[in-house]
Motif scaffolding. Structure first.
Motif, PDB file in Angstrom:
ATOM      1  N   ALA A  29       0.821  -1.211   0.000  1.00  0.00           N
ATOM      2  CA  ALA A  29       0.000   0.000   0.000  1.00  0.00           C
ATOM      3  C   ALA A  29       0.856   1.263   0.000  1.00  0.00           C
ATOM      4  O   ALA A  29       0.428   2.321  -0.453  1.00  0.00           O
ATOM      5  CB  ALA A  29      -0.920  -0.011   1.224  1.00  0.00           C
ATOM      6  N   TYR A  38       3.974   5.649  -2.662  1.00  0.00           N
ATOM      7  CA  TYR A  38       4.445   6.845  -1.965  1.00  0.00           C
ATOM      8  C   TYR A  38       5.949   6.805  -1.702  1.00  0.00           C
ATOM      9  O   TYR A  38       6.482   7.655  -0.998  1.00  0.00           O
ATOM     10  CB  TYR A  38       3.665   7.017  -0.655  1.00  0.00           C
ATOM     11  CG  TYR A  38       2.174   7.038  -0.893  1.00  0.00           C
ATOM     12  CD1 TYR A  38       1.558   8.203  -1.373  1.00  0.00           C
ATOM     13  CD2 TYR A  38       1.391   5.905  -0.725  1.00  0.00           C
ATOM     14  CE1 TYR A  38       0.201   8.225  -1.648  1.00  0.00           C
ATOM     15  CE2 TYR A  38       0.034   5.925  -0.985  1.00  0.00           C
ATOM     16  CZ  TYR A  38      -0.559   7.075  -1.452  1.00  0.00           C
ATOM     17  OH  TYR A  38      -1.898   7.103  -1.723  1.00  0.00           O
ATOM     18  N   THR A  64      -8.983  -0.869   7.662  1.00  0.00           N
ATOM     19  CA  THR A  64      -8.330  -0.643   6.368  1.00  0.00           C
ATOM     20  C   THR A  64      -9.230   0.137   5.419  1.00  0.00           C
ATOM     21  O   THR A  64      -8.797   0.554   4.359  1.00  0.00           O
ATOM     22  CB  THR A  64      -7.979  -1.985   5.693  1.00  0.00           C
ATOM     23  OG1 THR A  64      -9.157  -2.793   5.666  1.00  0.00           O
ATOM     24  CG2 THR A  64      -6.887  -2.703   6.448  1.00  0.00           C
ATOM     25  N   ASP A  65     -10.477   0.319   5.819  1.00  0.00           N
ATOM     26  CA  ASP A  65     -11.441   0.866   4.881  1.00  0.00           C
ATOM     27  C   ASP A  65     -12.025   2.175   5.411  1.00  0.00           C
ATOM     28  O   ASP A  65     -12.611   2.224   6.494  1.00  0.00           O
ATOM     29  CB  ASP A  65     -12.556  -0.180   4.686  1.00  0.00           C
ATOM     30  CG  ASP A  65     -13.624   0.336   3.755  1.00  0.00           C
ATOM     31  OD1 ASP A  65     -13.290   0.604   2.587  1.00  0.00           O
ATOM     32  OD2 ASP A  65     -14.775   0.506   4.209  1.00  0.00           O
ATOM     33  N   TRP A 114       0.503   8.593   2.544  1.00  0.00           N
ATOM     34  CA  TRP A 114      -0.590   7.622   2.406  1.00  0.00           C
ATOM     35  C   TRP A 114      -1.803   8.063   3.236  1.00  0.00           C
ATOM     36  O   TRP A 114      -2.945   7.986   2.781  1.00  0.00           O
ATOM     37  CB  TRP A 114      -0.070   6.247   2.866  1.00  0.00           C
ATOM     38  CG  TRP A 114      -1.086   5.140   2.919  1.00  0.00           C
ATOM     39  CD1 TRP A 114      -1.515   4.351   1.892  1.00  0.00           C
ATOM     40  CD2 TRP A 114      -1.786   4.664   4.095  1.00  0.00           C
ATOM     41  NE1 TRP A 114      -2.420   3.422   2.335  1.00  0.00           N
ATOM     42  CE2 TRP A 114      -2.604   3.598   3.685  1.00  0.00           C
ATOM     43  CE3 TRP A 114      -1.782   5.050   5.438  1.00  0.00           C
ATOM     44  CZ2 TRP A 114      -3.421   2.900   4.581  1.00  0.00           C
ATOM     45  CZ3 TRP A 114      -2.604   4.353   6.325  1.00  0.00           C
ATOM     46  CH2 TRP A 114      -3.407   3.296   5.888  1.00  0.00           C
ATOM     47  N   LYS A 157      -3.587  10.912   1.354  1.00  0.00           N
ATOM     48  CA  LYS A 157      -4.303  10.525   0.124  1.00  0.00           C
ATOM     49  C   LYS A 157      -5.424   9.534   0.377  1.00  0.00           C
ATOM     50  O   LYS A 157      -6.515   9.656  -0.167  1.00  0.00           O
ATOM     51  CB  LYS A 157      -3.317   9.896  -0.879  1.00  0.00           C
ATOM     52  CG  LYS A 157      -2.427  10.911  -1.573  1.00  0.00           C
ATOM     53  CD  LYS A 157      -3.157  11.497  -2.779  1.00  0.00           C
ATOM     54  CE  LYS A 157      -2.444  12.708  -3.381  1.00  0.00           C
ATOM     55  NZ  LYS A 157      -1.913  13.700  -2.452  1.00  0.00           N
ATOM     56  N   GLU A 158      -5.139   8.546   1.210  1.00  0.00           N
ATOM     57  CA  GLU A 158      -6.111   7.451   1.351  1.00  0.00           C
ATOM     58  C   GLU A 158      -7.152   7.738   2.434  1.00  0.00           C
ATOM     59  O   GLU A 158      -8.163   7.041   2.517  1.00  0.00           O
ATOM     60  CB  GLU A 158      -5.395   6.139   1.695  1.00  0.00           C
ATOM     61  CG  GLU A 158      -4.233   5.786   0.786  1.00  0.00           C
ATOM     62  CD  GLU A 158      -4.677   5.329  -0.596  1.00  0.00           C
ATOM     63  OE1 GLU A 158      -5.830   4.851  -0.726  1.00  0.00           O
ATOM     64  OE2 GLU A 158      -3.870   5.478  -1.542  1.00  0.00           O
ATOM     65  N   TRP A 159      -6.898   8.697   3.277  1.00  0.00           N
ATOM     66  CA  TRP A 159      -7.821   8.947   4.385  1.00  0.00           C
ATOM     67  C   TRP A 159      -8.301  10.394   4.426  1.00  0.00           C
ATOM     68  O   TRP A 159      -9.477  10.659   4.235  1.00  0.00           O
ATOM     69  CB  TRP A 159      -7.165   8.543   5.717  1.00  0.00           C
ATOM     70  CG  TRP A 159      -6.875   7.074   5.743  1.00  0.00           C
ATOM     71  CD1 TRP A 159      -5.778   6.449   5.219  1.00  0.00           C
ATOM     72  CD2 TRP A 159      -7.739   6.042   6.226  1.00  0.00           C
ATOM     73  NE1 TRP A 159      -5.892   5.089   5.364  1.00  0.00           N
ATOM     74  CE2 TRP A 159      -7.095   4.800   5.988  1.00  0.00           C
ATOM     75  CE3 TRP A 159      -8.987   6.026   6.849  1.00  0.00           C
ATOM     76  CZ2 TRP A 159      -7.670   3.577   6.349  1.00  0.00           C
ATOM     77  CZ3 TRP A 159      -9.544   4.811   7.227  1.00  0.00           C
ATOM     78  CH2 TRP A 159      -8.895   3.611   6.964  1.00  0.00           C
ATOM     79  N   LYS A 183     -10.259  11.608   1.594  1.00  0.00           N
ATOM     80  CA  LYS A 183     -11.496  10.876   1.300  1.00  0.00           C
ATOM     81  C   LYS A 183     -12.636  11.196   2.257  1.00  0.00           C
ATOM     82  O   LYS A 183     -13.775  10.856   1.990  1.00  0.00           O
ATOM     83  CB  LYS A 183     -11.219   9.369   1.296  1.00  0.00           C
ATOM     84  CG  LYS A 183     -10.349   8.981   0.108  1.00  0.00           C
ATOM     85  CD  LYS A 183     -10.211   7.489  -0.055  1.00  0.00           C
ATOM     86  CE  LYS A 183      -9.422   7.212  -1.337  1.00  0.00           C
ATOM     87  NZ  LYS A 183      -8.870   5.861  -1.363  1.00  0.00           N
TER      88      LYS A 183
END
Ligand code: FES
Lengths: 137, 366, 355
Positions: C21, C25, C68-69, C113, C116-118, C121
């Motif tokens: 994951a 990065y 993770t989601d 990470w 971008k991923e959290w 969002k």
């Protein structure tokens, strides 16, 4: 308040101390460079005998790593838990507002005057030639 | 210095019976020499004691005052604090009317020495010395069985030698063992203690060899002092989790000089984690806090002094008033005065328990 | 939760599913190194992936991991627990890496990470800047690099590092944190430079978890004794997932010794308990109170402050069942402070969102 002759001046040299008993009260007399201070000998924390404590200086710091050390010999550390007390004021360092040693007025009087009274010196031979430490209780 | 008067004796008060479970009767290295073989006497002379820290003499964290002792505890004969029986009687035993005092020798005892065979010889000597030099002259003073605890079998031998001797009150450990106390290497010691009917006293100090915190070495003595409670928390946790009390249900542990306010919170934390992690330690038959309640005793010194003295009574209640033992730590600087240390609001009955009742029940003192 | 406040959850944990994951990065050198050297995962034994504490069962997804989601996290934390903001503390084991340069690369990747991923969002998420204490310059650089993103609200370190946190070599980190208005968050966990107890390695995970509270006690001692709060008077420290009830007894002990030993550390010019009440905050999961509610009430009273507790669910760690994330022992009268006022007072950057 009565005045009690507790020592001849020469007995307590600068930096010295003497434990005396005045009307059943243990009192410690310190000589700081010629000035005398009389304090209750009982530590206000748990009663340690202050005359057995160590005289130290005052360490202060305005930033970590700095040790500003002054007033050598003017702070008494209790022989038990090492709390510091200012001999001049009786105040503790850790809690000056609430925790202090009882302080008694003390003076130096000439023997010539003492002989005339009204001083209490039952157990203490006073001569006209010497000076004496007098504690008021 | 000009010291003429002594502190007034408090003998006029009615004195409660006091069992003091922590007195540090002192020996010098020379004192132990007569009880050592030539082999170990020479070794001591040549190589000295080597704890798990770097200094040949002295302490890794210099104390606040010489030998961490009360400044008024140096006897007039020029010896070390608590090395002179008459002075100890005058200043402590008689002054407070101590009916029984347990001696917990700290050094020199050989406990925790890197060389366990030497440690065993030293422990033997320290135990002989307690009897010959102290107990024989002053039967109020009871001895601890010092053991070279880093070696289970050698320790067992020393415990067996002292078993049945009423002059010994408990088996003594220092708290900072080289491994957690519940580990199997210490099991022979627990087994032997239970066999001999002796509680196990764990006194703070010693040197584990590991960093003094789980995040490395602190800088200051004030940190070391504060850290005793953290190492003891780990020690208590280990004894419980390893199932030591399931194996030896009669085992009794006395925590000495560790303070005690941390103990209930540790129990709550362990219970909370255990509820989720039970299947990792299936050998536990009850909640961790129940083992604490049943198997641990605490000594009072250094007495916790919160701003609100009621808080400390809460803690004592949570631990159980029947498991709290008075200790003075004489002659050390953090000494607790027997008459003044306990929170004023304890009832007379509670005081009686802490001063003597609990200790009498635990140690079987008459 | 039925309380309609802007509750702030100060401790939730996004989980990195694996090194894969983070690959996007990393720069080419480190990306290739990860593959060449077979570095699959940095998960720490502080939270063994399958341990019951690491995640509530119902929150585990495929592969057994939880957290993770982002949708699931948001639905749980904002939906079921009713918070309106949450602070992400990522516990991926970058602190355990020994090589400084690798630690820097992985830590940067981790922070990117998180963004971008959290953070990108879900606008209700905030995060802590993970820093590589392996090298203090790198740690400071990382704070400087991330701090301009106002969604980073705190600097994150572990309860057990290589050296006690108060040590002066760490101070540039605190200077940077203070400069940017970021509290220092200390979270349960270890870099495993030392055994988790000062008496060596325990046998059981439960001992490791219990020992976290000892780590916090040692760190507080160090931070105060070394003079961190004297040097950085506006620095706040947040202890997360530390348990709470050990604090009063610890402070009694420390404050008592301070009275007799303060000359060793003369910059500590007031009792440690006072310093703690001014500078230190603790999250409420786990709380570690007794079952007996009267004792629990007394234990809370012993804290002698309404200001030091911060609400946190510790999602997805298993600290409680159901949707009531606030520990039962906490009196209703304190809810508002713990849910809203205290977090806002602790994290200046959160106010920017609440307006
Ligand atoms: S008795 Fe004097 S400091 Fe405690």
């Amino acid at each position: 308040m009565a005045k009690h002759v507790v020592a001849a001046v020469a007995e307590i040299t600068p930096g010295g101390r003497k434990l005396v008993d005045v009307k059943g009260r243990p009192i410690v007399v310190f000589n700081l460079g010629g000035e005398f201070f009389a304090l209750s000998n009982r530590c206000p924390h748990r009663g340690g005998s202050l005359c057995h404590g160590k005289l130290v200086g005052l360490v202060e710091s305005s930033t970590p790593g700095e040790y500003r050390y002054s007033r050598r010999g003017e702070i008494i550390r209790c022989p038990w838990h090492s709390w510091e007390f200012d001999i001049r004021t009786g105040k503790s360092w850790c809690d000056p507002a609430r925790l202090r040693i009882r302080h008694y007025p003390v003076s130096v009087e000439a023997g010539a005057q003492l002989v005339e009274g009204p001083y209490v010196a039952e157990t203490f031979p006073v001569t006209v030639e010497d000076d004496y430490v007098v504690v008021e209780i | 210095m000009n010291i003429e008067a002594r502190q007034p004796s408090r003998s006029s008060r009615t004195k409660p019976a006091i069992v003091d479970v922590d007195i540090h009767a002192k020996s010098s290295v020379e004192d132990l020499r007569p009880f050592l073989s030539n082999r170990w006497g020479d070794y001591l002379q040549t190589y000295g004691q080597r704890s798990r820290h770097g200094y040949a003499k002295g302490f890794p964290y210099p104390k606040g005052q010489p030998l961490a002792s009360r400044r008024d505890s140096w006897p007039p004969d020029g010896g070390l604090p608590a090395s002179n029986l008459d002075f100890m009687r005058h200043q402590h035993l008689d002054q407070y009317g101590i009916t029984i005092g347990i001696m917990n020798p700290l050094s020199p005892t050989g406990q925790g020495d890197q060389n366990v065979e030497f440690g065993a010889a030293m422990c033997f000597a320290a135990n002989e010395f307690q009897i010959e030099h102290w107990n024989r002259l002053e039967p109020r003073l009871r001895a601890s069985v010092c053991v070279p605890y880093e070696d289970g079998e050698l320790s067992r031998t020393e415990i067996r030698r002292r078993a049945g001797d009423q002059r010994f009150a408990h088996v003594l450990f220092m708290s900072r063992t080289s491994e957690l106390l519940g580990k199997r290497r210490y099991w022979p010691i627990f087994e032997a203690a239970v066999e001999a009917g002796l509680p196990v006293g764990v006194h703070v100090f010693g040197y584990s060899g590991w960093a003094m915190t789980n995040s490395g070495w602190p800088s200051f003595y004030i940190e070391e002092m504060t850290e005793h409670s953290t190492s003891c928390q780990a020690m208590v946790t280990s004894l419980i989790m390893e199932g030591v009390f399931e194996r030896w249900p009669e085992l009794k542990i006395v925590l000495i000089e560790a303070g005690f306010a941390w103990l209930p919170a540790l129990g709550w934390r362990l219970d909370n984690a255990w509820k989720k992690l039970k299947n990792e330690v299936p050998h536990l038959k009850k909640a961790p806090s129940e083992y604490i309640r049943q198997h641990f005793w605490v000594s009072t010194q250094p007495m916790e002094e919160p701003d609100d003295p009621e808080h400390v009574i809460d803690v004592m209640n949570w631990i159980g008033m029947d498991h709290i033992l008075f200790a003075s730590d004489y002659p050390h600087w953090d000494f607790d005065d027997p008459f003044l240390a306990l929170p004023p609001k304890l009832t007379a009955e509670q005081r009686g328990m802490i001063y003597s009742g609990n200790a009498q029940a635990l140690y079987g003192f008459a | 939760m039925t309380i309609n406040l802007h509750a702030i959850d100060c401790d939730v944990h996004p989980t990195v599913p694996g090194m894969k994951a983070l690959l996007p990065y990393l720069d080419d050198y480190w990306r290739d190194s990860v593959e060449e050297r077979g570095i699959g995962s940095l998960e720490s034994i502080s939270y063994p992936p399958n341990s019951p504490l690491t995640a509530r069962d119902e929150w585990r997804g495929t592969g057994g991991l939880a957290g993770t989601d982002v949708t699931q996290l948001s639905e749980t934390v904002f939906g079921r627990f009713g918070s309106s903001l949450a602070i992400c503390n990522c516990l991926y084991g970058v602190q355990l890496v020994f090589a400084e340069d690798m630690a820097r690369a992985f830590t940067r990747a981790l922070n990117d990470w998180i963004v971008k991923e959290w953070l990108d969002k879900d606008a209700r998420l905030r995060a802590s800047i993970v820093v590589p204490l392996q090298n203090i310059e790198y740690a400071v650089d990382e704070i400087e690099r991330c701090a301009s993103d106002r969604r980073f609200v705190q600097v994150l370190v572990l309860a057990m590092e290589e050296a006690p946190l108060g040590r002066r070599s760490n101070w540039p980190v605190y200077a940077a944190a203070e400069r940017h208005g970021l509290p220092l968050g200390v979270h349960a966990g270890s870099a495993y430079r030392h055994p988790v107890t000062s008496l060596g390695w325990p046998s059981y995970y439960i001992e490791d978890y219990a020992a976290q509270a000892q780590g916090f006690q040692s760190q507080l001692t160090s931070l105060i004794a070394e003079g961190v709060f004297a040097k950085f008077p506006s620095l706040k420290v947040v202890l997360m997932e530390s348990g709470v009830t050990w604090l009063p007894g610890f402070l009694w002990r420390f404050s008592k010794f301070w009275r007799g030993l303060r000359t060793e550390v003369p910059w500590v010019d007031r009792p440690p308990d006072e310093i703690v009440r001014d500078h230190v905050r603790l999250t409420v999961q786990p709380f570690d109170v007794p079952e007996d509610s009267e004792a629990a009430e007394r234990a809370i009273e012993h804290l002698r402050s309404d200001d030091i507790l911060l609400f946190a669910s510790d999602y997805p760690h298993w600290q409680f069942d159901g949707d009531e994330a606030m520990p039962k022992a906490i009196p209703r009268a304190l809810y508002r402070k713990i849910l809203v006022d205290n977090p806002l007072a602790t994290y200046p950057r959160l106010k920017e969102a609440v307006r």
